[in-house]
Design an enzyme around this catalytic site. Structure first.
Site, PDB file in Angstrom:
ATOM      1  CG  LEU A   1      14.185   9.701   3.510  1.00 24.15           C
ATOM      2  CD1 LEU A   1      15.677   9.766   3.879  1.00 24.15           C
ATOM      3  CD2 LEU A   1      13.445   8.891   4.573  1.00 24.15           C
TER       4      LEU A   1
ATOM      5  CG  ASP B   1       9.156  11.631  -5.826  1.00 23.12           C
ATOM      6  OD1 ASP B   1       8.800  12.364  -4.885  1.00 23.12           O
ATOM      7  OD2 ASP B   1       8.362  11.193  -6.691  1.00 23.12           O
ATOM      8  CB  ILE B   2       7.304   6.834  -7.113  1.00 26.78           C
ATOM      9  CG1 ILE B   2       7.480   5.926  -5.884  1.00 26.78           C
ATOM     10  CG2 ILE B   2       6.618   6.081  -8.241  1.00 26.78           C
ATOM     11  CD1 ILE B   2       6.183   5.504  -5.231  1.00 26.78           C
TER      12      ILE B   2
ATOM     13  CE1 TYR C   1      -4.919  10.008   1.786  1.00 30.56           C
ATOM     14  CE2 TYR C   1      -6.755  10.077   3.327  1.00 30.56           C
ATOM     15  CZ  TYR C   1      -5.606   9.472   2.856  1.00 30.56           C
ATOM     16  OH  TYR C   1      -5.143   8.333   3.461  1.00 30.56           O
TER      17      TYR C   1
ATOM     18  CG  ASN D   1      -9.157   8.056  12.123  1.00 31.01           C
ATOM     19  OD1 ASN D   1     -10.119   7.749  11.431  1.00 31.01           O
ATOM     20  ND2 ASN D   1      -8.742   9.291  12.238  1.00 31.01           N
TER      21      ASN D   1
ATOM     22  CG  PHE E   1     -10.160  20.669  13.685  1.00 27.90           C
ATOM     23  CD1 PHE E   1      -9.630  21.909  14.022  1.00 27.90           C
ATOM     24  CD2 PHE E   1      -9.289  19.672  13.257  1.00 27.90           C
ATOM     25  CE1 PHE E   1      -8.268  22.144  13.936  1.00 27.90           C
ATOM     26  CE2 PHE E   1      -7.923  19.902  13.166  1.00 27.90           C
ATOM     27  CZ  PHE E   1      -7.407  21.141  13.511  1.00 27.90           C
TER      28      PHE E   1
ATOM     29  CG  ASP F   1     -12.594  16.311   9.559  1.00 25.67           C
ATOM     30  OD1 ASP F   1     -11.930  15.408   9.009  1.00 25.67           O
ATOM     31  OD2 ASP F   1     -12.164  17.014  10.491  1.00 25.67           O
TER      32      ASP F   1
HETATM   33  N1  UDP Z   1      -9.010  16.675  15.150  1.00 28.71           N
HETATM   34  C1  UDP Z   1      -9.192  17.758  15.998  1.00 28.71           C
HETATM   35  N2  UDP Z   1      -8.103  18.535  16.310  1.00 28.71           N
HETATM   36  C2  UDP Z   1      -6.850  18.273  15.838  1.00 28.71           C
HETATM   37  C3  UDP Z   1      -6.668  17.153  14.980  1.00 28.71           C
HETATM   38  C4  UDP Z   1      -7.777  16.384  14.649  1.00 28.71           C
HETATM   39  O1  UDP Z   1     -10.316  18.039  16.444  1.00 28.71           O
HETATM   40  O2  UDP Z   1      -5.898  19.025  16.145  1.00 28.71           O
HETATM   41  C5  UDP Z   1     -10.161  15.828  14.811  1.00 28.71           C
HETATM   42  C6  UDP Z   1     -10.457  15.773  13.308  1.00 28.71           C
HETATM   43  O3  UDP Z   1     -11.345  16.806  12.935  1.00 28.71           O
HETATM   44  C7  UDP Z   1     -11.061  14.382  13.158  1.00 28.71           C
HETATM   45  C8  UDP Z   1     -10.381  13.550  14.246  1.00 28.71           C
HETATM   46  O4  UDP Z   1      -9.836  14.508  15.165  1.00 28.71           O
HETATM   47  O5  UDP Z   1     -12.441  14.425  13.454  1.00 28.71           O
HETATM   48  C9  UDP Z   1      -9.240  12.701  13.697  1.00 28.71           C
HETATM   49  O6  UDP Z   1      -8.427  13.521  12.895  1.00 28.71           O
HETATM   50  P1  UDP Z   1      -6.996  13.051  12.371  1.00 28.71           P
HETATM   51  O7  UDP Z   1      -6.390  14.218  11.661  1.00 28.71           O
HETATM   52  O8  UDP Z   1      -6.224  12.451  13.484  1.00 28.71           O
HETATM   53  O9  UDP Z   1      -7.309  11.869  11.353  1.00 28.71           O
HETATM   54  P2  UDP Z   1      -8.226  11.825  10.020  1.00 28.71           P
HETATM   55  O10 UDP Z   1      -9.636  11.550  10.520  1.00 28.71           O
HETATM   56  O11 UDP Z   1      -8.085  13.116   9.315  1.00 28.71           O
HETATM   57  O12 UDP Z   1      -7.668  10.681   9.259  1.00 28.71           O
END
Ligand code: UDP
Length: 330
Positions: free
Chosen positions: A33, A50-51, A140, A169, A207, A284
């Protein structure tokens, strides 16, 4: 016999628990949680813990006749993993190792593992196939790939049968409206856009708009969380039937840029959703789009909510009715 769902109170976990309950499965949830919500899990046995706490893990495995494990419990933020890699090695890799030790001890041989498109890093071609090069660009993805490899060696040594599902996603909310996405703090694109639409944030920070894509923003393959949940159930059916380990991509096979997602959300919410272009987020890749042909052919998986409009609409329904996420549920 029960199916143990670790991280079953989290976003994808809780939708998977709902899907398994619908299919008549007996479920046991273990969740610390830290990120999950107790009221996201409506039925089944629930353990908070927790595991890495061997006492609680032993308790779960000794109290229930566990047939299989669906393993979600993990940290899953690309940006955070770049800032805090050791947290990811601890909470993802070490946790999975502890879980597998316990599974081996109790003779539990089936596991469906929550993996990710981040295992690929910068793709060599689009759409990405399971056999493509895997060079993660963030811790990750690196820890998830390491767990996939650990599962391979566990099969050889202990006969552990696994299906690793590489999600693209995850987005959207359950169509009956009782569960949805609620991260604290929220960091995912669609819920943040909807917070702007709901007047809870001023602006969406994009971003980077200097990626090698048509409009300069990152392209992702958005897949409805209930479709992902269903794939876990199909994966377990496959393990039950064949006992053969496998890895599958799960996506819709269509990519949308950040700007395109915003545009669709503007239409659905009727809000202008102002943007502010900020620096790229570390780790990214520019484009991630799945080929899910293997999952469709071998699991019989067929996404039901496969338009971006349906995905955003379901998320918007959840958000409008639960402006404070699970805190809106009494
Ligand atoms: N993104 C963004 N602004 C935000 C959150 C995400 O521009 O506030 C962009 C991020 O750089 C990626 C896409 O949206 O290209 C999806 O990001 P998210 O964090 O939803 O999922 P991830 O791709 O990290 O699993």
């Amino acid at each position: 016999m029960a199916v143990l769902v670790t991280g079953g109170a989290g976003y994808i976990g809780s939708h998977t628990v709902a899907e398994f309950i619908d299919k008549g499965e007996e479920i046991v949830v273990l969740d610390n949680l830290q990120k999950g919500h107790r009221n996201a899990v409506l039925s089944g046995a629930f353990y908070q813990g927790d595991i890495r706490d061997s006492e609680i893990l032993e308790k779960v495995f000794s109290n229930h006749d566990i047939e299989a494990v669906i393993h979600f419990a993990a940290d899953s933020l690309v940006g955070e993993s770049v800032q805090e890699p050791l947290k990811y090695y601890d909470n993802n890799l070490i946790t999975a190792q502890r879980l597998l030790v316990c599974m081996v001890k109790y003779g539990v041989k089936k596991i469906v593992f929550s993996s990710t498109a981040a295992t690929y890093g910068e793709p060599e071609s689009i759409p990405i196939r399971e056999t493509d090069r895997k060079v993660p660009t963030n811790p990750y993805g690196e820890t998830k790939l390491a767990i996939e490899t650990m599962l391979k060696w566990c099969e050889q040594a202990y006969g552990t049968q696994s299906v690793a599902l590489r999600y693209f996603n995850a987005a959207g909310a359950h169509v009956d409206g009782h569960i949805g996405e609620d991260h604290r703090p929220e960091s995912h694109l669609i819920p943040i856009i909807l917070q702007v639409a709901a007047g809870q944030r001023e602006v969406l920070a994009v971003f980077g708009d200097d990626y090698p894509t048509a409009d300069g923003t990152c392209i992702r393959d958005y897949i409805h969380v209930t479709d992902l949940a269903n794939a876990h159930w199909l994966a377990l059916q496959k393990l039950r039937k064949t006992g053969e380990s496998a890895v599958y991509n799960l996506g819709n096979g269509e990519g949308f840029s950040v700007r395109e997602v915003v545009e669709k959300a503007r239409v659905i919410t009727g809000h202008s959703i102002p943007l502010q272009i900020v620096l790229r987020r570390g780790g990214d890749p520019a484009i991630l789009v799945a080929s899910s042909r293997k999952a469709q052919e071998e699991l019989g998986w067929k996404p039901q909510f496969n338009s971006l409009g349906q995905i955003i609409q379901s998320a918007w329904n959840w958000h409008k009715n639960h402006p404070k996420g699970f805190d809106s549920i009494k």
